[in-house]
Design an enzyme around this catalytic site. Structure first.
Site, PDB file in Angstrom:
ATOM      1  N   ASP A   8       0.787  -1.248   0.000  1.00  0.00           N
ATOM      2  CA  ASP A   8       0.000   0.000   0.000  1.00  0.00           C
ATOM      3  C   ASP A   8       0.819   1.299   0.000  1.00  0.00           C
ATOM      4  O   ASP A   8       0.485   2.243   0.733  1.00  0.00           O
ATOM      5  CB  ASP A   8      -0.949   0.009   1.218  1.00  0.00           C
ATOM      6  N   LYS A 106      -7.165  -4.900  -2.850  1.00  0.00           N
ATOM      7  CA  LYS A 106      -7.943  -5.361  -1.690  1.00  0.00           C
ATOM      8  C   LYS A 106      -8.843  -4.245  -1.189  1.00  0.00           C
ATOM      9  O   LYS A 106      -8.626  -3.076  -1.503  1.00  0.00           O
ATOM     10  CB  LYS A 106      -7.000  -5.837  -0.593  1.00  0.00           C
ATOM     11  N   CYS A 151      -2.159  -2.633   7.647  1.00  0.00           N
ATOM     12  CA  CYS A 151      -2.025  -3.560   6.527  1.00  0.00           C
ATOM     13  C   CYS A 151      -0.742  -4.372   6.557  1.00  0.00           C
ATOM     14  O   CYS A 151      -0.734  -5.537   6.171  1.00  0.00           O
ATOM     15  CB  CYS A 151      -2.220  -2.811   5.218  1.00  0.00           C
TER      16      CYS A 151
HETATM   17  C1  VGL Z   1      -4.780   0.861   5.615  1.00  0.00           C
HETATM   18  C2  VGL Z   1      -6.320   1.863   6.975  1.00  0.00           C
HETATM   19  C3  VGL Z   1      -7.285   1.764   5.997  1.00  0.00           C
HETATM   20  C4  VGL Z   1      -3.375   0.396   5.426  1.00  0.00           C
HETATM   21  C5  VGL Z   1      -5.729   0.753   4.622  1.00  0.00           C
HETATM   22  O1  VGL Z   1      -2.913   0.319   4.272  1.00  0.00           O
HETATM   23  O2  VGL Z   1      -2.713   0.093   6.435  1.00  0.00           O
HETATM   24  N1  VGL Z   1      -5.088   1.399   6.779  1.00  0.00           N
HETATM   25  N2  VGL Z   1      -6.983   1.209   4.824  1.00  0.00           N
END
Ligand code: VGL
Ligand code: ZN
Length: 206
Positions: A8, A106, A151
């Site tokens: 991410d 995701k 994540c």
């Molecule tokens: C994430 C919060 C919401 C992450 C993704 O990538 O850690 N955190 N969506």
């Protein structure tokens, strides 16, 4: 065979983004430098529809940081982030992508969040990442990216559950730290699950 999992590293998690991670941009350089030390590089991408249930804006009266029950699962509410096909969901400029063998998206189902790159938070649906890595002979997964306390953590815990040797490259990860101590607790939880915690310099010789 060893894989690097880049989690991410997207505009919305960087300074100026919708859900900025403190010092999040500092992961880009180590993530780039690490890639050539691995047999395989794969990435995850948070990829939400606009009506996603993790967005506070989709729950009247709720604020980011509030916790709700989302179809039976405890859910922290977030600002609107990483909406499919927006600039915020794109990978950070400056992130090397030419070695990405695959990208696993995701958080696509509006009814359930997906912190882990392997499964949704209800562990009902696989993204295919575990099978993909297994089919390519990967036995060890090293993780870099965002965020240490969400994540990265949930991906590491699932990697351990699936039987992969798992390494967290700590300085190549940054956390949100919604509450004091969250990031340290996440590192301890990953270690307790059998993950190794290392630094970039332990992986590559500069
Ligand atoms: C994430 C919060 C919401 C992450 C993704 O990538 O850690 N955190 N969506
Ligand atoms: Zn998200």
């Amino acid at each position: 065979m060893q894989a690097l999992l880049i989690v991410d590293i997207q505009n919305d998690f960087l300074p100026g983004g919708a859900l900025p991670v403190p010092r999040g941009a500092e992961v880009i350089d180590p993530a780039n430098r690490l890639q050539d030390a691995f047999d395989l590089v794969v990435a995850t991408q948070d990829w939400h529809p606009r009506d996603h249930g993790s967005f506070a804006a989709n729950h009247p009266g709720k604020q980011p940081g509030d916790i709700i029950d989302l179809y039976g699962i405890s859910q922290v509410l977030w600002p609107i982030h990483c909406v499919q096909n927006t600039r915020g969901a794109a990978f950070a400029p400056g992130l090397r992508m030419e070695r990405f063998a695959a990208v696993f998206r995701k958080g696509v189902d509006p009814t359930v969040d997906s912190y882990s790159g392997f499964f949704d938070n209800g562990h009902r649906r696989s993204t295919g990442l575990g099978e993909y890595l297994r089919n390519r002979g990967i036995e060890e997964i090293s993780i870099a990216g965002l965020t240490t306390d969400y994540c990265v953590k949930f991906s590491a815990l699932d990697a351990r559950t699936l039987g992969f040797r798992t390494t967290i490259i700590e300085d190549a990860c940054r956390g949100i730290g919604l509450h004091p101590g969250d990031i340290e607790a996440a590192v301890n939880e990953m270690r307790a699950a059998g993950a190794s915690i290392v630094r970039t310099g332990d992986v590559i010789c500069k």
